[in-house]
Design an enzyme around this catalytic site. Structure first.
Site, PDB file in Angstrom:
ATOM      1  N   ILE A  93       3.479  18.544   7.996  1.00  0.00           N
ATOM      2  CA  ILE A  93       4.236  18.344   6.741  1.00  0.00           C
ATOM      3  C   ILE A  93       5.364  19.382   6.628  1.00  0.00           C
ATOM      4  O   ILE A  93       5.833  19.684   5.544  1.00  0.00           O
ATOM      5  CB  ILE A  93       3.319  18.371   5.490  1.00  0.00           C
ATOM      6  CG1 ILE A  93       2.518  19.671   5.395  1.00  0.00           C
ATOM      7  CG2 ILE A  93       2.394  17.182   5.459  1.00  0.00           C
ATOM      8  CD1 ILE A  93       1.868  19.870   4.020  1.00  0.00           C
ATOM      9  N   CYS A 136      -5.206   8.496   8.446  1.00  0.00           N
ATOM     10  CA  CYS A 136      -5.629   8.020   9.764  1.00  0.00           C
ATOM     11  C   CYS A 136      -5.225   9.010  10.859  1.00  0.00           C
ATOM     12  O   CYS A 136      -4.156   9.622  10.787  1.00  0.00           O
ATOM     13  CB  CYS A 136      -4.984   6.664  10.060  1.00  0.00           C
ATOM     14  SG  CYS A 136      -5.656   5.317   9.073  1.00  0.00           S
ATOM     15  N   ILE A 153       6.910   6.807  17.098  1.00  0.00           N
ATOM     16  CA  ILE A 153       6.665   7.547  15.844  1.00  0.00           C
ATOM     17  C   ILE A 153       5.388   8.396  15.912  1.00  0.00           C
ATOM     18  O   ILE A 153       5.391   9.561  15.527  1.00  0.00           O
ATOM     19  CB  ILE A 153       6.566   6.583  14.625  1.00  0.00           C
ATOM     20  CG1 ILE A 153       7.718   5.557  14.611  1.00  0.00           C
ATOM     21  CG2 ILE A 153       6.481   7.373  13.312  1.00  0.00           C
ATOM     22  CD1 ILE A 153       9.078   6.060  14.256  1.00  0.00           C
ATOM     23  N   ARG A 175      -3.789  10.210   3.081  1.00  0.00           N
ATOM     24  CA  ARG A 175      -2.555  10.911   3.374  1.00  0.00           C
ATOM     25  C   ARG A 175      -1.750  11.156   2.099  1.00  0.00           C
ATOM     26  O   ARG A 175      -1.171  12.212   1.874  1.00  0.00           O
ATOM     27  CB  ARG A 175      -1.744  10.033   4.341  1.00  0.00           C
ATOM     28  CG  ARG A 175      -0.544  10.694   4.906  1.00  0.00           C
ATOM     29  CD  ARG A 175      -0.957  11.705   5.919  1.00  0.00           C
ATOM     30  NE  ARG A 175       0.136  12.536   6.351  1.00  0.00           N
ATOM     31  CZ  ARG A 175      -0.035  13.700   6.930  1.00  0.00           C
ATOM     32  NH1 ARG A 175      -1.246  14.177   7.116  1.00  0.00           N
ATOM     33  NH2 ARG A 175       0.976  14.404   7.319  1.00  0.00           N
ATOM     34  N   LYS A 197       0.837  -1.211   0.000  1.00  0.00           N
ATOM     35  CA  LYS A 197       0.000   0.000   0.000  1.00  0.00           C
ATOM     36  C   LYS A 197       0.864   1.249   0.000  1.00  0.00           C
ATOM     37  O   LYS A 197       0.704   2.135  -0.835  1.00  0.00           O
ATOM     38  CB  LYS A 197      -0.906   0.022   1.237  1.00  0.00           C
ATOM     39  CG  LYS A 197      -1.482   1.392   1.550  1.00  0.00           C
ATOM     40  CD  LYS A 197      -2.338   1.399   2.783  1.00  0.00           C
ATOM     41  CE  LYS A 197      -1.896   2.178   3.958  1.00  0.00           C
ATOM     42  NZ  LYS A 197      -1.487   3.504   4.026  1.00  0.00           N
ATOM     43  N   ASP A 216       3.696   0.493  12.082  1.00  0.00           N
ATOM     44  CA  ASP A 216       2.456  -0.038  11.484  1.00  0.00           C
ATOM     45  C   ASP A 216       2.159  -1.476  11.919  1.00  0.00           C
ATOM     46  O   ASP A 216       1.074  -1.989  11.637  1.00  0.00           O
ATOM     47  CB  ASP A 216       2.525   0.048   9.953  1.00  0.00           C
ATOM     48  CG  ASP A 216       2.600   1.491   9.476  1.00  0.00           C
ATOM     49  OD1 ASP A 216       2.252   2.387  10.257  1.00  0.00           O
ATOM     50  OD2 ASP A 216       3.020   1.720   8.323  1.00  0.00           O
ATOM     51  N   ARG A 242      -8.988   0.275   3.506  1.00  0.00           N
ATOM     52  CA  ARG A 242      -8.040   1.219   2.906  1.00  0.00           C
ATOM     53  C   ARG A 242      -6.697   0.569   2.630  1.00  0.00           C
ATOM     54  O   ARG A 242      -5.965   1.011   1.754  1.00  0.00           O
ATOM     55  CB  ARG A 242      -7.782   2.378   3.881  1.00  0.00           C
ATOM     56  CG  ARG A 242      -8.921   3.318   3.997  1.00  0.00           C
ATOM     57  CD  ARG A 242      -8.617   4.348   5.002  1.00  0.00           C
ATOM     58  NE  ARG A 242      -7.495   5.157   4.527  1.00  0.00           N
ATOM     59  CZ  ARG A 242      -7.229   6.350   5.001  1.00  0.00           C
ATOM     60  NH1 ARG A 242      -7.974   6.863   5.940  1.00  0.00           N
ATOM     61  NH2 ARG A 242      -6.221   7.025   4.530  1.00  0.00           N
TER      62      ARG A 242
END
Ligand code: EPU
Length: 419
Positions: A123, A116, A326, A92, A22, A304, A397
């Site tokens: 950014i 999410c 993170i 995102r 992904k 993740d 997603r």
């Protein structure tokens, strides 16, 4: 809106074939707008984040053909238009159009992206890098206007090895004038995959996969064929699931090196694994040991997989400590696990403990984000009885054909559409 219903407590066995990544695919598709001819990308996962990017490409006027896992994109005649906020906010990765369109048109207008809710997700590093390349950045109510009379290569040191900033700056640098050096760059497998794609089109990028990436700007990018790398987060999610309730589950079409950090953790907690060139075979052991997990940038333990592994750790004997470094908001899954009978406590934004083993019972829970959803799917498969996971759209997603893949290995799971 969708929900997932699971009848848990059943041992699973068989093969799960892993899809394209992904987080790589969502960068490759926007990167295609840099190409002056048609590109073909294979092994693209069929997930809703790709649908949203397809919508953006169509909006810009690209010619997009999708056939199974292959996407052909011809952006030669696209217009540099403001992408409507409601589409940009769907995910995102819409922010990769910033770097790509800036590189190609020397100007881009974009809304702040979605994604999410797992932390503040600024950014600033992307924008600081664009500015270092000579761009002017203006912001007005979440609308960014970034323009440069002359986009020039620059030396950019990232304060943090951000995945998004590394990719966005690589994209911007591809058609900038001169040489860009990105130091303290992210090293995730998808960074290498994106750099390879751009090089296949004629870009001059070296060092991807190390902490220093060099990009020498070029004027024209030609047609190419490229394949999305296997998804190491999907791989890890199924490895965790197999460690909890699997009997000889083979996870195939993978690159075992990419999940080295997880292999080492599963080894610590007592999971036997057979590791092949492109597969891993796992059976759940009788007993699991607790462990401590600290999330880190690649090749450290991936954030993740932090949420998915918490479901497994509810089954491990003793106290497991999680240190999430993170994201600031990645423990909401623990609230849901507790509803199912787990004993977890969130001590701070970055620290949580899990006591085990605890018996999990099927309950009504909600996915608060993609990987929290993956955690609940694993918990639901472990638990006795029926689990209903609301907000399952988050899961769709990022996990291609999750219902089919789990059904194939014996899970009782279904997806329901609700109003
Ligand atoms: N950060 C900043 N400023 C920036 C960019 C990042 O402070 O300009 C901070 C973030 O706040 C965070 C850290 O740096 O604390 C890491 O952010 P990074 O930029 O690396 O993350 P990202 O690019 O927004 C991607 C993945 C995430 C994954 C992270 C870390 C995509 C679309 N998303 O996000 O994936 O967690 O890298 O590996 O590639 C997921 O798949 O569930 C997911 C959230």
């Amino acid at each position: 809106m969708h929900r997932i219903i699971i009848e848990g407590g059943k041992e699973l066995s068989g093969e799960v074939r892993i899809s394209g990544s992904k987080n790589s695919a969502v960068a490759l598709v926007p990167a295609a707008v840099l190409c002056d001819e048609e590109v073909t990308i294979a092994n693209v996962p069929n997930i809703s984040d790709i649908d949203a990017l397809d919508e953006i490409l169509n909006f810009l006027g690209a010619k997009v053909k999708r056939d199974d896992d292959v996407i052909k994109i011809n952006s030669s005649n696209i217009k540099n238009k403001l992408i409507p906020e409601e589409i940009a906010k769907k995910l995102r990765a819409s922010y990769y159009f910033m770097g790509a369109l800036l590189s190609r048109f020397k100007k881009v207008e974009m809304y702040f992206p979605g994604g999410c809710s797992i932390g503040a997700r600024p950014i600033n590093l992307h924008l600081k890098g664009f500015e270092a390349m000579g761009a002017k950045v203006e912001e007005n109510n979440n609308l960014f206007t970034i323009s440069a009379d002359n986009l020039k290569g620059a030396k950019i040191n990232l304060d943090f090895a951000s995945v998004g900033a590394t990719i966005n700056l690589m994209l911007a640098a591809v058609k900038a004038e001169g040489t860009t050096i990105i130091s303290n760059a992210a090293k995730e497998p998808h960074i290498v995959n994106v750099a390879t794609f751009l090089n296949n089109m004629g870009a001059k990028i070296s060092g991807a996969g190390t902490s220093e990436i060099k990009v020498v700007g070029v004027k024209y990018l030609h047609s190419c064929f490229h394949e999305v790398v296997p998804d190491y987060i999907e791989t890890g999610t199924y490895m965790i699931l197999a460690s909890a309730i699997g009997k000889d589950i083979t996870i195939s079409n993978i690159i075992p090196d990419h999940v080295e950090a997880l292999i080492s953790k599963l080894d610590d907690i007592g999971v036997p694994m057979q590791i092949g060139i492109d597969f891993i075979k796992i059976s759940a052991p009788e007993k699991l040991k607790s462990t401590n997990i600290k999330t880190q940038v690649y090749p450290g333990f991936p954030t993740d997989l932090q949420q998915p592994i918490t479901a497994l750790l509810t089954q491990a004997k003793g106290k497991s400590i999680i240190n999430e470094t993170i994201w600031e908001n990645r423990f909401l899954n623990l609230v849901e696990l507790n509803k199912m009978g787990a004993t977890t406590e969130t001590l701070t934004n970055s620290k949580a403990v899990i006591m085990g083993p605890t018996k999990l019972k099927g309950k009504k829970v909600k996915a608060t984000d993609l990987r929290a959803g993956a955690c609940l799917v694993i918990a639901g498969l472990i638990a006795d009885g029926k689990t209903i996971i609301d907000n399952a759209d988050y899961i769709l997603r990022g996990y291609e054909n999750i219902i089919e893949k789990l059904t194939n290995i014996g899970a009782k799971i279904k997806l329901e559409e609700i109003e």
